[in-house]
Design a protein around this motif. Sequence first.
Motif, mmCIF file in Angstrom:
data_model
loop_
_atom_site.group_PDB
_atom_site.id
_atom_site.type_symbol
_atom_site.label_atom_id
_atom_site.label_comp_id
_atom_site.label_asym_id
_atom_site.label_seq_id
_atom_site.Cartn_x
_atom_site.Cartn_y
_atom_site.Cartn_z
ATOM 1 N N VAL A 1 1.025 -1.103 0.017
ATOM 2 C CA VAL A 1 0.116 0.142 0.044
ATOM 3 C C VAL A 1 0.919 1.293 -0.090
ATOM 4 O O VAL A 1 0.614 2.118 -0.729
ATOM 5 C CB VAL A 1 -0.886 -0.014 1.303
ATOM 6 C CG1 VAL A 1 -1.705 1.069 1.330
ATOM 7 C CG2 VAL A 1 -1.919 -1.108 1.265
ATOM 8 N N GLY B 1 3.146 4.577 6.455
ATOM 9 C CA GLY B 1 1.985 5.014 5.573
ATOM 10 C C GLY B 1 0.846 4.053 5.661
ATOM 11 O O GLY B 1 -0.310 4.541 5.152
ATOM 12 N N THR C 1 4.407 11.394 1.071
ATOM 13 C CA THR C 1 4.357 11.386 -0.426
ATOM 14 C C THR C 1 5.673 11.020 -0.936
ATOM 15 O O THR C 1 6.128 10.272 -1.786
ATOM 16 C CB THR C 1 3.790 12.519 -0.853
ATOM 17 O OG1 THR C 1 2.695 12.969 -0.397
ATOM 18 C CG2 THR C 1 3.477 12.521 -2.509
ATOM 19 N N ASN D 1 7.496 7.702 0.035
ATOM 20 C CA ASN D 1 6.926 6.645 -0.642
ATOM 21 C C ASN D 1 7.293 6.644 -2.147
ATOM 22 O O ASN D 1 7.212 5.434 -2.744
ATOM 23 C CB ASN D 1 5.106 7.074 -0.623
ATOM 24 C CG ASN D 1 4.430 5.737 -1.201
ATOM 25 O OD1 ASN D 1 4.666 4.727 -0.903
ATOM 26 N ND2 ASN D 1 3.250 6.150 -1.649
ATOM 27 N N GLU D 2 7.408 7.653 -2.694
ATOM 28 C CA GLU D 2 7.834 7.684 -4.083
ATOM 29 C C GLU D 2 9.352 7.193 -4.349
ATOM 30 O O GLU D 2 9.714 6.492 -5.323
ATOM 31 C CB GLU D 2 8.008 9.138 -4.674
ATOM 32 C CG GLU D 2 6.667 9.262 -5.299
ATOM 33 C CD GLU D 2 6.273 10.708 -5.682
ATOM 34 O OE1 GLU D 2 7.272 11.650 -5.952
ATOM 35 O OE2 GLU D 2 5.198 11.113 -5.908
ATOM 36 N N TRP E 1 8.458 1.033 -8.833
ATOM 37 C CA TRP E 1 7.445 0.385 -8.209
ATOM 38 C C TRP E 1 6.147 0.897 -9.410
ATOM 39 O O TRP E 1 6.046 1.986 -9.639
ATOM 40 C CB TRP E 1 7.062 1.075 -6.964
ATOM 41 C CG TRP E 1 5.861 0.665 -6.318
ATOM 42 C CD1 TRP E 1 4.835 -0.471 -6.569
ATOM 43 C CD2 TRP E 1 4.972 1.106 -5.239
ATOM 44 N NE1 TRP E 1 3.915 -0.618 -5.976
ATOM 45 C CE2 TRP E 1 3.748 0.424 -5.134
ATOM 46 C CE3 TRP E 1 5.257 2.146 -4.255
ATOM 47 C CZ2 TRP E 1 2.724 0.540 -3.836
ATOM 48 C CZ3 TRP E 1 4.409 2.551 -3.376
ATOM 49 C CH2 TRP E 1 3.270 1.667 -3.027
ATOM 50 N N GLU E 2 5.567 -0.175 -9.760
ATOM 51 C CA GLU E 2 4.335 0.044 -10.827
ATOM 52 C C GLU E 2 3.189 -0.522 -9.916
ATOM 53 O O GLU E 2 2.982 -1.512 -9.822
ATOM 54 C CB GLU E 2 4.386 -0.613 -12.056
ATOM 55 C CG GLU E 2 3.621 -0.148 -13.299
ATOM 56 C CD GLU E 2 3.991 -0.885 -14.412
ATOM 57 O OE1 GLU E 2 2.985 -1.667 -14.811
ATOM 58 O OE2 GLU E 2 4.714 -0.773 -15.052
ATOM 59 N N PRO E 3 2.450 0.536 -9.086
ATOM 60 C CA PRO E 3 1.279 0.202 -8.548
ATOM 61 C C PRO E 3 0.468 -0.816 -9.116
ATOM 62 O O PRO E 3 -0.002 -0.589 -10.159
ATOM 63 C CB PRO E 3 0.761 1.630 -8.089
ATOM 64 C CG PRO E 3 1.868 2.630 -8.164
ATOM 65 C CD PRO E 3 2.714 1.817 -9.498
ATOM 66 N N GLY E 4 0.120 -1.752 -8.382
ATOM 67 C CA GLY E 4 -0.832 -2.889 -8.686
ATOM 68 C C GLY E 4 -0.337 -3.911 -9.354
ATOM 69 O O GLY E 4 -0.722 -4.950 -9.805
ATOM 70 N N ASN E 5 1.080 -3.803 -9.717
ATOM 71 C CA ASN E 5 1.737 -4.459 -10.738
ATOM 72 C C ASN E 5 3.011 -5.258 -10.167
ATOM 73 O O ASN E 5 3.105 -6.576 -9.995
ATOM 74 C CB ASN E 5 2.160 -3.883 -12.154
ATOM 75 C CG ASN E 5 2.231 -4.811 -13.366
ATOM 76 O OD1 ASN E 5 1.945 -5.916 -13.201
ATOM 77 N ND2 ASN E 5 2.556 -4.249 -14.490
ATOM 78 N N LYS F 1 5.725 -9.224 -7.253
ATOM 79 C CA LYS F 1 4.696 -9.355 -8.316
ATOM 80 C C LYS F 1 3.312 -9.626 -7.897
ATOM 81 O O LYS F 1 3.171 -10.565 -7.226
ATOM 82 C CB LYS F 1 5.253 -10.236 -9.384
ATOM 83 C CG LYS F 1 4.443 -10.479 -10.660
ATOM 84 C CD LYS F 1 5.173 -11.476 -11.554
ATOM 85 C CE LYS F 1 4.187 -11.641 -12.741
ATOM 86 N NZ LYS F 1 4.645 -12.626 -13.710
ATOM 87 N N VAL F 2 2.195 -8.787 -8.209
ATOM 88 C CA VAL F 2 0.997 -8.894 -7.739
ATOM 89 C C VAL F 2 -0.085 -9.858 -8.261
ATOM 90 O O VAL F 2 0.004 -9.682 -9.558
ATOM 91 C CB VAL F 2 0.176 -7.439 -7.709
ATOM 92 C CG1 VAL F 2 -1.178 -7.699 -6.829
ATOM 93 C CG2 VAL F 2 0.998 -6.315 -7.007
ATOM 94 N N VAL F 3 -0.089 -11.018 -7.838
ATOM 95 C CA VAL F 3 -0.893 -11.769 -8.482
ATOM 96 C C VAL F 3 -2.089 -12.331 -7.666
ATOM 97 O O VAL F 3 -1.769 -13.184 -6.604
ATOM 98 C CB VAL F 3 -0.214 -13.170 -9.071
ATOM 99 C CG1 VAL F 3 -1.060 -14.226 -9.665
ATOM 100 C CG2 VAL F 3 1.119 -12.909 -9.755
ATOM 101 N N LYS F 4 -3.403 -11.887 -7.659
ATOM 102 C CA LYS F 4 -4.051 -12.103 -6.718
ATOM 103 C C LYS F 4 -4.856 -13.622 -6.692
ATOM 104 O O LYS F 4 -5.132 -14.034 -5.521
ATOM 105 C CB LYS F 4 -5.664 -10.969 -6.835
ATOM 106 C CG LYS F 4 -5.228 -9.568 -6.787
ATOM 107 C CD LYS F 4 -6.294 -8.746 -6.680
ATOM 108 C CE LYS F 4 -6.309 -7.445 -6.256
ATOM 109 N NZ LYS F 4 -5.854 -6.740 -7.458
#
Lengths: 318, 536
Positions: free
Chosen positions: B60, B66, B206, B209-210, B223-227, B250-253
């Motif tokens: 997150v 954060g 902010t 986090n970046e 960081w590619e958010p969601g990816n 790597k995000v894999v839900k």
Amino acid sequence: MFTFIIRRLLQTIPVLIGVSILVFSLMHLIPGDPAQIMAGESAPEEQVENIRERLGLNESLPVQYGKFITNAVQGDLGSSVRSGRAVTKEIGGRFWVTVELALYSTILSVFLGLIAGIVSAVRQYSFSDVAIMIVALFGLSMPNFWLGLMLIQWFAMGIDLPSWIPFIDSTAWFKPSGWGSFSQVVLPVITLGTAGAAIVARMTRSSMLDVIDEDYIRTARAKGAKERSVIYRHALKNALIPVVTVVGLQFGALLGGTILVETVFAINGMGTLIVDSIQARDFPVVQGTILVVSLLFVFVNLIVDISYNFLNKRIDLD
Amino acid sequence: MNFSRKSFLFVAFTLILSLFLAACAGDPEDDSDSTNDDATETSEKSEGGDLVIATATDAVSLDPNGSNDISSFNVQMNIYEKLVNQDEDVELQPGLAESWETIEDDLWEFKLQEGVTFHDGSEFNADVVKMNIERILDPDVGSSQASLYEMIEDIEVVDDYTIRFKTEYPFAPLASHLAHPVTGIVSPDLIEEDYAAMEDGSDPGTIINENPVGTGYFKFDEWEPGNYVRLVRNDDYWNEPAHLDSVTFKVVKEDGTRIAEISTGEAHISHPVSPSDVEQIEQSDDLVVTEQSSVRLEYVGFNMAKEPFDNALVRQAISMAIDKDQIIDGIYEGFGVPAVGPIPPDIPGFDDSISGLEYDVDKAKELLAEAGYADGFSATIWTGDERESIDTAVNVQSQLEEIGIDLKVEELEWGAFLDQTASGEHDMLVVGWTSGTGDIDYSTYPLLHSKNVGSPGNRTFTEDEELDELLDQGRQTPGEDERFEIYKEAQELLVDIAPMIYTHHPQHLLGVRNEVKDLTQLPTEYLLLKDVYIEE
């Protein structure tokens, strides 16, 4: 035509305002405090209060909405409650991923659906007609997350083939996740496009059958037009109008369908963004994303309306 | 009609051809990978390699303050370091602090490591630690974990590498709290930049986090958010550097897709693995499932503020009517140990001489009759939308039928569940609690002290003076033996109070490819990646 487009564009404004009010109030009606969810189940009360304060969630709803809409008009959709990044940045590249996914799936479903539908209609009650309609029924009734998982099982993890089959020993041809390369695109597009193809096939078939019995088709045949010309120039063109409507609506359904398909194939698109944000009560991101999706949907349907005119000049847009 | 048959054949042909082309296009990299595996089977600790972890949820935030979730901390633990570390036995080990001691009951002194630099080149010292802890406590930053440190009254920098914390009252678990990932030490320059950005109207964190900067053995890359989030090795690490070149989260839900990822070699680790998928993973020769005991408690709680659950006999009766093995074996596929109280066995201070309430349906019926509910009663059990929780609720429903209690299962979306159980609308609920600091205080105080009723954690609305007193004493008593003696008493008392059915302590499960070596998972669920290497 030009005034029609302008008029249609203006009509979208109240639609979008309506959508934003609806989304805004819905998000606040759902029980669940975003500050509590952010802080986590094991967080102390003062922290939750701190976070609530920081996010401006203590202000009244009309004030929160007013701020949202004023900024939105200026292209500022606020920033994510969770990550602190600008909503436009969060949507950014994900928008095109989802549009691509929906577009490729639409192309696949139109391509397969039209061919199947035409063959079915032209050879009504033949073996191929029955076979196509059975397959279409199957495609329509299959839940796409299940189809996606099965495709992963068969074509990403692969099935080992018996040795008497030459050249290939396994069906592990594609990647199970991600978006970008050809081997990543195939499975999700098939998953998402299958139901659409089935609908288009059934729609094309029934619409062609209606048209084929019309007098002008008999006339065309009587004056000696080639069968190919009768089917494509005379029958199909007129049969396409309801099909185009369905494709337009289907595109909207596909945008919804991408939520499941993106989850199954771990594609970082807007579908997963919406779900994650709803779960985290990330109000600004949910509002922004839904606003963008509705804009897209309105735009696609505008294109559908305009295309009627190309298919049948008698349809008066103005 | 002739043409349509031709075009149909043409389409069929094109489709088949494209399938074959795709097959041939396949994945050249994957092929070469597998030949590599066959060619070199020597097992030697190899340097380098890119580890890919398929994780169910994205981070997150990469600012330690954060957010408060496993995925964020799992990434952060590699970028930032804390003063104190926790090992796999939940014991404290030196981190950025070399050693620590209590000078007085309410005064702690930490000696810091020398020669440590941040990824941006700035130097680590006592001032930086002070700055970081003050940031956690700053209400403007709104850290989700500030209360873990609220007892710190004063921070004194003695010299460059010595720092003292004065607490408002003697607070025994302070060192454990400083092992919580929220105390990951951030570069001083970055904190200053972040404060400057806050003045200009940015949200706190902010900047951090970046581009997170710590002293850890991995550096932030992308960081590619969601990816995905990618980290690369910090070659200038002050201690022994990591083996891997890079780590990608790597995000894999989807559970099934994560398994496909590790079976096809797209990823090395699936975090986590659902108990029902273990069998499938174990069938593959390339994969193993790792098990790690946890510091988590799964429980079925009673709302003690409501009738008839305000009656201890009713709570004890229900606790005795539940066969925990049914839940552990049937729902968690045996991956867990039955609980006797709220404290996980791995937590120092856990007393294994306490036996808890045994499963005994006849005794349960007697107790229920004694409480005046011989014919049973009806109530509602609430659960969030997690598969295992719902199954647990249904199981409890069917088991309680035997003693005449008619339960209705109410399933809520997670956010709604947290909200409504915090305000005490439930009769019973299925939920869990993780002892995030690894200290016995965190297993009990937020969960059961009357001060923490509702959203802070006490969702059973337990208000017991005797227990409160013990828990207060427990956190303020210095010596370990004396402390644990107090908690022993609390554990005995909690068997009688029975504010919840202590169901079990689950196991953390990971799916891991065989070539991944020296991976450690902590009982708090975090992964330790420093020593990991990929066998070629």
